[in-house]
Design a protein around this motif. Structure first.
Motif, short mmCIF file in Angstrom:
data_model
loop_
_atom_site.label_atom_id
_atom_site.label_comp_id
_atom_site.label_asym_id
_atom_site.label_seq_id
_atom_site.Cartn_x
_atom_site.Cartn_y
_atom_site.Cartn_z
N ASP A 1 38.81 35.31 53.94
CA ASP A 1 38.72 36.56 54.71
C ASP A 1 39.89 37.48 54.39
OD1 ASP A 1 36.42 35.63 55.87
OD2 ASP A 1 37.40 34.90 57.70
N VAL A 2 41.08 36.90 54.28
CA VAL A 2 42.27 37.70 53.95
C VAL A 2 42.13 38.31 52.56
CG1 VAL A 2 44.74 37.60 53.49
CG2 VAL A 2 43.81 36.42 55.47
N LEU A 3 41.64 37.53 51.62
CA LEU A 3 41.47 38.03 50.26
C LEU A 3 40.42 39.13 50.22
CD1 LEU A 3 42.10 37.93 47.27
CD2 LEU A 3 40.46 36.06 47.03
N ALA A 4 39.32 38.94 50.97
CA ALA A 4 38.28 39.96 51.01
C ALA A 4 38.81 41.27 51.60
CB ALA A 4 37.09 39.45 51.84
N ASP B 1 39.49 44.40 40.15
CA ASP B 1 39.03 43.05 40.42
C ASP B 1 40.24 42.13 40.51
OD1 ASP B 1 37.74 40.68 40.71
OD2 ASP B 1 36.81 40.65 38.73
N LEU B 2 40.70 41.85 41.72
CA LEU B 2 41.90 41.05 41.90
C LEU B 2 41.70 39.61 41.50
CD1 LEU B 2 43.08 42.45 45.34
CD2 LEU B 2 43.91 43.07 43.08
N THR B 3 40.45 39.15 41.43
CA THR B 3 40.18 37.76 41.06
C THR B 3 39.91 37.61 39.57
OG1 THR B 3 37.82 38.04 41.56
CG2 THR B 3 39.24 37.24 43.33
N GLY B 4 40.03 38.67 38.82
CA GLY B 4 39.78 38.60 37.38
C GLY B 4 40.91 37.90 36.65
N VAL C 1 39.25 29.94 46.19
CA VAL C 1 38.92 31.28 46.67
C VAL C 1 39.15 32.31 45.57
CG1 VAL C 1 39.43 33.03 48.40
CG2 VAL C 1 39.48 30.63 49.03
N TRP C 2 40.30 32.22 44.88
CA TRP C 2 40.61 33.18 43.82
C TRP C 2 39.66 33.05 42.64
CZ3 TRP C 2 43.52 37.40 43.75
CH2 TRP C 2 44.48 37.56 44.76
N SER C 3 39.05 31.87 42.48
CA SER C 3 38.12 31.65 41.38
C SER C 3 36.73 32.22 41.67
CB SER C 3 38.01 30.15 41.07
OG SER C 3 39.25 29.65 40.64
N GLY C 4 36.56 32.80 42.85
CA GLY C 4 35.30 33.44 43.17
C GLY C 4 34.37 32.63 44.03
N PHE C 5 34.84 31.55 44.63
CA PHE C 5 33.99 30.75 45.50
C PHE C 5 33.71 31.52 46.79
CE2 PHE C 5 34.87 27.77 42.43
CZ PHE C 5 34.26 26.55 42.67
N GLU C 6 32.45 31.54 47.17
CA GLU C 6 32.04 32.28 48.36
C GLU C 6 32.27 31.45 49.60
OE1 GLU C 6 31.16 35.32 48.32
OE2 GLU C 6 30.97 35.59 46.16
#
Length: 210
Positions: free
Chosen positions: A138-141, A151-154, A96-101
């Motif tokens: 969903d929580v991360l979004a 950008d928290l996933t950067g 999820v943190w790596s940007g997977f949708e």
């Protein structure tokens, strides 16, 4: 022997740590360990019932030792199960943190889900893992919605260069940059601000050129 199945599960966990994919969930092995724990609980209950309600550990060292060993085996099995599921949960969080949708879920096959490929849902994932994956996303979004300017996933490492040369590995359509729209077509190259394409680099659409 009690504990052998849990040892196999830990071996699978150690193998997972060295892989770039999330292996198939060991459902049969997990269920076998759970059945073993229930068998151990049953054996403990039988021993206690045989001794009666007034049994004290000091009265019969043999029975006390047997109960102790069974309880230690149960505890070890439970700890192995927790360690296995915690490791897999951490790998799902990494996805999820790596940007997977979480909305783009396909089938990759029994080999697992590659952390470096496009988002996909392995057929070997447990249904509870799929639910956890979506829920964590969903929580991360929701969290990202409160910090739209960050950008928290950067990457946590500061860039060495503000602008970088990149090559497009897959068609990715248009992206909005500080200097306007850029159409990302396969094999094209650009000199862009790293912050504008960092997510695409993580997702495997763009390759940073040295």
């Amino acid at each position: 022997m009690y504990g052998d199945l849990a040892a196999k599960l830990i071996q699978d966990s150690k193998r997972t740590q060295s892989l770039d994919v999330l292996p198939v969930y060991q459902a049969d092995l997990v269920n076998s360990i759970i059945r073993e724990i229930r068998d151990l609980q049953r054996d403990v209950k039988i021993l206690l019932d045989q001794q009666g309600p007034n049994f004290r550990a000091s009265q019969d060292r043999r029975v006390s030792c047997a109960i102790f060993v069974l309880q230690i085996c149960m505890r070890r099995n439970k700890r192995c199960l927790l360690a296995y599921h915690k490791l897999r949960a951490r790998r799902l969080e990494t996805l999820v943190w790596s940007g997977f949708e979480t909305t783009s879920i396909g089938t990759e096959g029994d080999s697992g889900v590659a952390l470096s490929d496009r988002p996909s849902m392995a057929s070997g994932w447990h249904p509870d893992e799929e639910e956890y994956f979506r829920g964590y996303g969903d929580v991360l979004a929701e969290l990202k919605g409160e910090w739209t300017d960050i950008d928290l996933t950067g990457s946590m490492e500061p860039p060495r260069d503000l602008f970088i040369d990149v090559r497009v590995l897959k068609d990715a359509g248009e992206i909005q940059t500080e200097y306007g729209l850029i159409t990302l077509t396969k094999n094209s190259q650009f000199y862009v601000r790293q912050g504008d394409v960092e997510r695409l680099i993580q997702q495997g659409y763009i390759q940073k050129l040295r």
